[in-house]
Design a protein around this motif. Structure first.
Motif, PDB file in Angstrom:
ATOM      1  N   TRP A 277      53.699  42.439  21.203  1.00 60.15           N
ATOM      2  CA  TRP A 277      52.897  43.257  22.098  1.00 60.15           C
ATOM      3  C   TRP A 277      53.771  44.311  22.786  1.00 60.15           C
ATOM      4  CZ3 TRP A 277      47.767  42.295  21.773  1.00 60.15           C
ATOM      5  CH2 TRP A 277      47.375  41.049  21.297  1.00 60.15           C
ATOM      6  N   LEU A 278      53.426  45.567  22.578  1.00 54.70           N
ATOM      7  CA  LEU A 278      54.106  46.667  23.246  1.00 54.70           C
ATOM      8  C   LEU A 278      53.444  46.916  24.599  1.00 54.70           C
ATOM      9  CD1 LEU A 278      56.012  49.178  23.340  1.00 54.70           C
ATOM     10  CD2 LEU A 278      54.194  50.434  22.138  1.00 54.70           C
ATOM     11  N   VAL A 279      54.234  46.949  25.666  1.00 57.19           N
ATOM     12  CA  VAL A 279      53.703  47.220  27.003  1.00 57.19           C
ATOM     13  C   VAL A 279      53.482  48.723  27.136  1.00 57.19           C
ATOM     14  CG1 VAL A 279      54.044  46.944  29.481  1.00 57.19           C
ATOM     15  CG2 VAL A 279      54.966  45.227  27.897  1.00 57.19           C
ATOM     16  N   LEU A 280      52.222  49.127  27.234  1.00 57.12           N
ATOM     17  CA  LEU A 280      51.863  50.542  27.264  1.00 57.12           C
ATOM     18  C   LEU A 280      51.845  51.112  28.677  1.00 57.12           C
ATOM     19  CD1 LEU A 280      48.904  50.485  24.706  1.00 57.12           C
ATOM     20  CD2 LEU A 280      51.216  51.339  24.300  1.00 57.12           C
ATOM     21  N   ALA A 281      51.357  50.355  29.631  1.00 54.59           N
ATOM     22  CA  ALA A 281      51.205  50.881  30.987  1.00 54.59           C
ATOM     23  C   ALA A 281      51.051  49.730  31.969  1.00 54.59           C
ATOM     24  CB  ALA A 281      50.004  51.823  31.082  1.00 54.59           C
ATOM     25  N   GLN A 282      51.420  49.998  33.208  1.00 53.28           N
ATOM     26  CA  GLN A 282      51.223  49.042  34.299  1.00 53.28           C
ATOM     27  C   GLN A 282      50.975  49.830  35.577  1.00 53.28           C
ATOM     28  OE1 GLN A 282      53.885  45.516  35.056  1.00 53.28           O
ATOM     29  NE2 GLN A 282      54.421  46.637  36.920  1.00 53.28           N
ATOM     30  N   TYR A 283      49.899  49.478  36.294  1.00 52.74           N
ATOM     31  CA  TYR A 283      49.634  50.150  37.560  1.00 52.74           C
ATOM     32  C   TYR A 283      48.804  49.251  38.467  1.00 52.74           C
ATOM     33  CZ  TYR A 283      44.994  51.313  35.642  1.00 52.74           C
ATOM     34  OH  TYR A 283      43.718  51.254  35.099  1.00 52.74           O
ATOM     35  N   ASP A 284      48.891  49.505  39.767  1.00 56.73           N
ATOM     36  CA  ASP A 284      48.198  48.711  40.783  1.00 56.73           C
ATOM     37  C   ASP A 284      47.090  49.535  41.425  1.00 56.73           C
ATOM     38  OD1 ASP A 284      50.108  46.850  40.225  1.00 56.73           O
ATOM     39  OD2 ASP A 284      51.257  47.113  42.070  1.00 56.73           O
ATOM     40  N   THR A 285      45.979  48.864  41.752  1.00 55.01           N
ATOM     41  CA  THR A 285      44.885  49.497  42.479  1.00 55.01           C
ATOM     42  C   THR A 285      44.478  48.593  43.633  1.00 55.01           C
ATOM     43  OG1 THR A 285      43.305  48.512  40.915  1.00 55.01           O
ATOM     44  CG2 THR A 285      43.986  50.772  40.504  1.00 55.01           C
ATOM     45  N   PRO A 286      44.403  49.118  44.856  1.00 52.60           N
ATOM     46  CA  PRO A 286      43.977  48.300  45.993  1.00 52.60           C
ATOM     47  C   PRO A 286      42.476  48.099  45.992  1.00 52.60           C
ATOM     48  CG  PRO A 286      44.443  50.539  46.718  1.00 52.60           C
ATOM     49  CD  PRO A 286      44.781  50.481  45.257  1.00 52.60           C
ATOM     50  N   ASP A 287      42.039  46.909  46.367  1.00 51.81           N
ATOM     51  CA  ASP A 287      40.616  46.591  46.481  1.00 51.81           C
ATOM     52  C   ASP A 287      40.436  45.740  47.732  1.00 51.81           C
ATOM     53  OD1 ASP A 287      37.944  46.166  46.165  1.00 51.81           O
ATOM     54  OD2 ASP A 287      38.113  44.804  44.461  1.00 51.81           O
ATOM     55  N   GLY A 288      40.300  46.423  48.872  1.00 52.14           N
ATOM     56  CA  GLY A 288      40.223  45.693  50.139  1.00 52.14           C
ATOM     57  C   GLY A 288      41.561  45.038  50.446  1.00 52.14           C
ATOM     58  N   ARG A 289      41.543  43.738  50.635  1.00 51.70           N
ATOM     59  CA  ARG A 289      42.764  43.009  50.942  1.00 51.70           C
ATOM     60  C   ARG A 289      43.512  42.558  49.691  1.00 51.70           C
ATOM     61  NH1 ARG A 289      40.707  38.925  55.793  1.00 51.70           N
ATOM     62  NH2 ARG A 289      40.030  40.556  57.263  1.00 51.70           N
ATOM     63  N   ILE A 290      42.978  42.826  48.527  1.00 55.58           N
ATOM     64  CA  ILE A 290      43.570  42.377  47.271  1.00 55.58           C
ATOM     65  C   ILE A 290      44.087  43.582  46.488  1.00 55.58           C
ATOM     66  CG2 ILE A 290      43.107  41.254  45.052  1.00 55.58           C
ATOM     67  CD1 ILE A 290      41.058  39.530  46.428  1.00 55.58           C
ATOM     68  N   VAL A 291      45.249  43.409  45.882  1.00 52.65           N
ATOM     69  CA  VAL A 291      45.808  44.422  44.993  1.00 52.65           C
ATOM     70  C   VAL A 291      45.682  43.901  43.565  1.00 52.65           C
ATOM     71  CG1 VAL A 291      47.870  45.686  44.302  1.00 52.65           C
ATOM     72  CG2 VAL A 291      47.397  45.301  46.724  1.00 52.65           C
ATOM     73  N   THR A 292      45.084  44.703  42.697  1.00 46.12           N
ATOM     74  CA  THR A 292      44.914  44.324  41.295  1.00 46.12           C
ATOM     75  C   THR A 292      45.907  45.087  40.444  1.00 46.12           C
ATOM     76  OG1 THR A 292      42.538  43.940  41.617  1.00 46.12           O
ATOM     77  CG2 THR A 292      43.314  44.206  39.360  1.00 46.12           C
ATOM     78  N   ARG A 293      46.659  44.355  39.666  1.00 44.78           N
ATOM     79  CA  ARG A 293      47.616  44.978  38.735  1.00 44.78           C
ATOM     80  C   ARG A 293      47.045  44.906  37.325  1.00 44.78           C
ATOM     81  NH1 ARG A 293      53.621  43.455  39.510  1.00 44.78           N
ATOM     82  NH2 ARG A 293      53.308  45.133  41.041  1.00 44.78           N
ATOM     83  N   ARG A 294      47.036  46.050  36.646  1.00 37.05           N
ATOM     84  CA  ARG A 294      46.565  46.137  35.265  1.00 37.05           C
ATOM     85  C   ARG A 294      47.740  46.458  34.351  1.00 37.05           C
ATOM     86  NH1 ARG A 294      42.389  47.637  38.497  1.00 37.05           N
ATOM     87  NH2 ARG A 294      40.296  46.995  37.836  1.00 37.05           N
ATOM     88  N   ILE A 295      47.864  45.673  33.295  1.00 37.12           N
ATOM     89  CA  ILE A 295      48.928  45.869  32.317  1.00 37.12           C
ATOM     90  C   ILE A 295      48.278  45.995  30.939  1.00 37.12           C
ATOM     91  CG2 ILE A 295      51.033  44.924  31.297  1.00 37.12           C
ATOM     92  CD1 ILE A 295      51.483  43.341  33.837  1.00 37.12           C
ATOM     93  N   TRP A 296      48.502  47.128  30.289  1.00 36.81           N
ATOM     94  CA  TRP A 296      47.939  47.373  28.963  1.00 36.81           C
ATOM     95  C   TRP A 296      48.978  47.062  27.896  1.00 36.81           C
ATOM     96  CZ3 TRP A 296      42.992  47.784  28.086  1.00 36.81           C
ATOM     97  CH2 TRP A 296      42.143  48.348  29.051  1.00 36.81           C
ATOM     98  N   LEU A 297      48.553  46.319  26.866  1.00 36.22           N
ATOM     99  CA  LEU A 297      49.410  45.944  25.750  1.00 36.22           C
ATOM    100  C   LEU A 297      48.779  46.391  24.433  1.00 36.22           C
ATOM    101  CD1 LEU A 297      50.078  42.204  26.742  1.00 36.22           C
ATOM    102  CD2 LEU A 297      51.425  44.188  27.431  1.00 36.22           C
ATOM    103  N   TYR A 298      49.636  46.593  23.432  1.00 35.11           N
ATOM    104  CA  TYR A 298      49.146  46.896  22.087  1.00 35.11           C
ATOM    105  C   TYR A 298      49.835  45.977  21.086  1.00 35.11           C
ATOM    106  CZ  TYR A 298      48.444  49.192  17.617  1.00 35.11           C
ATOM    107  OH  TYR A 298      48.126  49.450  16.311  1.00 35.11           O
ATOM    108  N   GLY A 299      49.043  45.256  20.278  1.00 38.26           N
ATOM    109  CA  GLY A 299      49.579  44.337  19.281  1.00 38.26           C
ATOM    110  C   GLY A 299      49.953  45.052  18.002  1.00 38.26           C
TER     111      GLY A 299
END
Length: 483
Positions: A277-299
């Motif tokens: 899996w190649l790591v394509l991108a990683q970024y965080d988005t705030p949602d109220g009191r929670i921070v969501t991290r998204r990591i995109w992979l390509y097989g």
């Protein structure tokens, strides 16, 4: 959610791939940590440091106290340990240590792991392996341990479904009142009424509905044309309400998507997919009191794009972090629902490498078609991951667009990306020449997340056994993060 090792022992004969400085900085939880870590990225503050072939990097960083901070990083996770009191992951000391390692500082030469670092590394890797074998999905994709009382779990699920149904009915009445009163007056009650409605959805145990209600409340202050946007979002929310209230009549893939959208999270299921899996991108988005991290992979072998999610609450950054551009040999178990993009990481095999090629990519028209197909299965989808091949960033009015180099189609760059430095990195990387760009294509436009220059692409064109034209992509430049 740490990736665990299993199946193959870590090899110490082959050194772990050294990351780039840009890959290290992409792991920083915020700009403050990025700046503080950069100041510690030289040999000066470090002593007793080193690295080994298993992916361990360690060092003692001089601080304000009498004792230096003990910092160690397992780059195969990655995972971090530091004796400083920071609650950020990675902290500035871990970032500084990785920056010194990425820069090839002599203070971090190859050596034997000291006892204080080895104890943590051994314990961490053992816990990760145990978690992958016992607590994670099995080879068949099901959880190793089912619910303690299936009948009690069924009754709880029924009660929650009843509460969500009550919340959806109440929300339908709220939307009816809104439309009866006219959208032009929707901004008069202020945000408080929307927040009150969202709180009612939380009481109904429907966090997905609550999140969409909060989005409705922010639209009247979003600038000119807000009534149109509000009507669009109200229609989508009405569609979700109606889908939940008639979920028994929906086909199972769509029903699974509806359950996820209202906030009922199902466990990852099905067979695990092992791939590089190649790591394509990683970024965080705030949602109220929670921070969501998204990591995109390509097989590489499956050709599958996969999304990993990690969450941080109460001021803590999400735990899972993967450097952009690294390739990991690991298992992924996907969640149900349309597209099956999201996955739960499982066992990792060997050490990460920096070798990897971008997804094949396509034209702007193909990207729009892919998003349209995805919307057919999930009408509430904001964006879909796509790779654009041979596109050139060009200015267009007050914004930018990515135009096909060999065609007449183009995609506008999403407004959220226009103010980010990554856009100018993309423009500089292109220099007027075609580039390959990975990002999210949605109704607001294309949000670029990573790019590769095609100047170094010396692969030859040809025709495969099926008569399909091919072109080489193996010699592309390194991935450039844009977020």
């Amino acid at each position: 959610m740490l990736l665990s090792h299993g199946g193959e022992p870590l090899r110490t004969a082959d050194p772990a791939a050294r990351w780039t400085v840009e890959q290290v900085l992409a792991l920083a939880p915020d700009e403050t940590s990025r700046k503080a870590g950069s100041k510690l990225g030289s040999a000066g503050p470090w002593s007793g440091g080193g690295c080994d072939g298993s992916g361990a990097v360690w060092g003692l960083c001089k601080g304000s106290g009498s004792k230096p901070y003990q910092t160690v990083v397992d780059t195969t996770g990655p995972a971090y340990m530091c004796s400083c009191p920071s609650r950020k992951f990675p902290c500035k000391h871990a970032l500084g240590l990785l920056l010194a390692w990425a820069s090839g500082e002599s203070a971090l030469s190859a050596g034997e792991v000291p006892d204080w670092a080895g104890e943590w590394l051994t314990g961490r890797r053992k816990r990760a392996a145990d978690k992958g074998e016992k607590g994670g999905p099995t080879a068949g994709g099901s959880s190793a341990a089912g619910p303690a009382d299936p009948e009690a779990a069924r009754r709880r699920a029924e009660r929650r479904a009843g509460r969500i149904t009550g919340g959806a009915q109440e929300l339908e009445q709220r939307l009816t009142d809104l439309l009866r009163g006219g959208l032009a007056a929707a901004d008069q009650p202020g945000y408080g009424l929307w927040e009150q409605t969202a709180a009612r959805m939380i009481d109904a145990q429907a966090p997905g509905l609550a999140s969409r209600v909060r989005e409705l409340g922010s639209i009247p202050a979003s600038g000119p044309g807000w009534p149109v946007r509000l009507l669009e979002e109200c229609a989508l929310l009405h569609l979700l309400d109606s889908a939940w209230l008639g979920i028994d009549r929906l086909p199972e893939p769509l029903a699974a998507t509806v359950r996820t959208r209202v906030g009922l999270n199902a466990p990852a299921e099905g067979p695990s997919v092992r791939d590089h899996w190649l790591v394509l991108a990683q970024y965080d988005t705030p949602d109220g009191r929670i921070v969501t991290r998204r990591i995109w992979l390509y097989g590489r072998d499956s050709g599958r794009t996969t999304l990993l999610l990690s969450f941080g609450a109460a001021g803590r950054t999400p735990e899972l972090a993967l450097p952009v551009g690294v390739t990991i040999d690991a298992e992924m178990t996907h969640y149900p629902g349309a597209g099956r993009l999201r996955a739960e990481p499982g066992r990792q095999f060997g050490v990460p490498s920096t070798a990897g090629t971008p997804p094949p990519g396509g034209t702007a028209a193909a990207a729009i078609g892919a998003y349209g197909d995805a919307l057919r299965d999930d009408p509430w989808l904001d964006a879909w991951p796509v790779t654009l091949r041979e596109v050139i960033p060009v200015p267009s009015g007050d914004g930018w667009q990515l135009a096909d180099a060999a065609g007449d189609a183009a995609l506008p760059v999403a407004p959220s990306a226009l103010s980010r430095p990554g856009l100018w990195k993309l423009v500089a990387l292109s220099g007027g020449s075609p580039v390959t760009v990975f990002g999210e294509c949605g109704h607001r436009g294309f949000d670029p997340l990573a790019a590769w220059s095609t100047d170094a692409d010396t692969g030859t064109c040809g025709v495969d056994a099926d008569g399909v034209e091919t072109s080489g992509v193996d010699t592309m430049s390194e991935i450039v993060p844009l977020i």
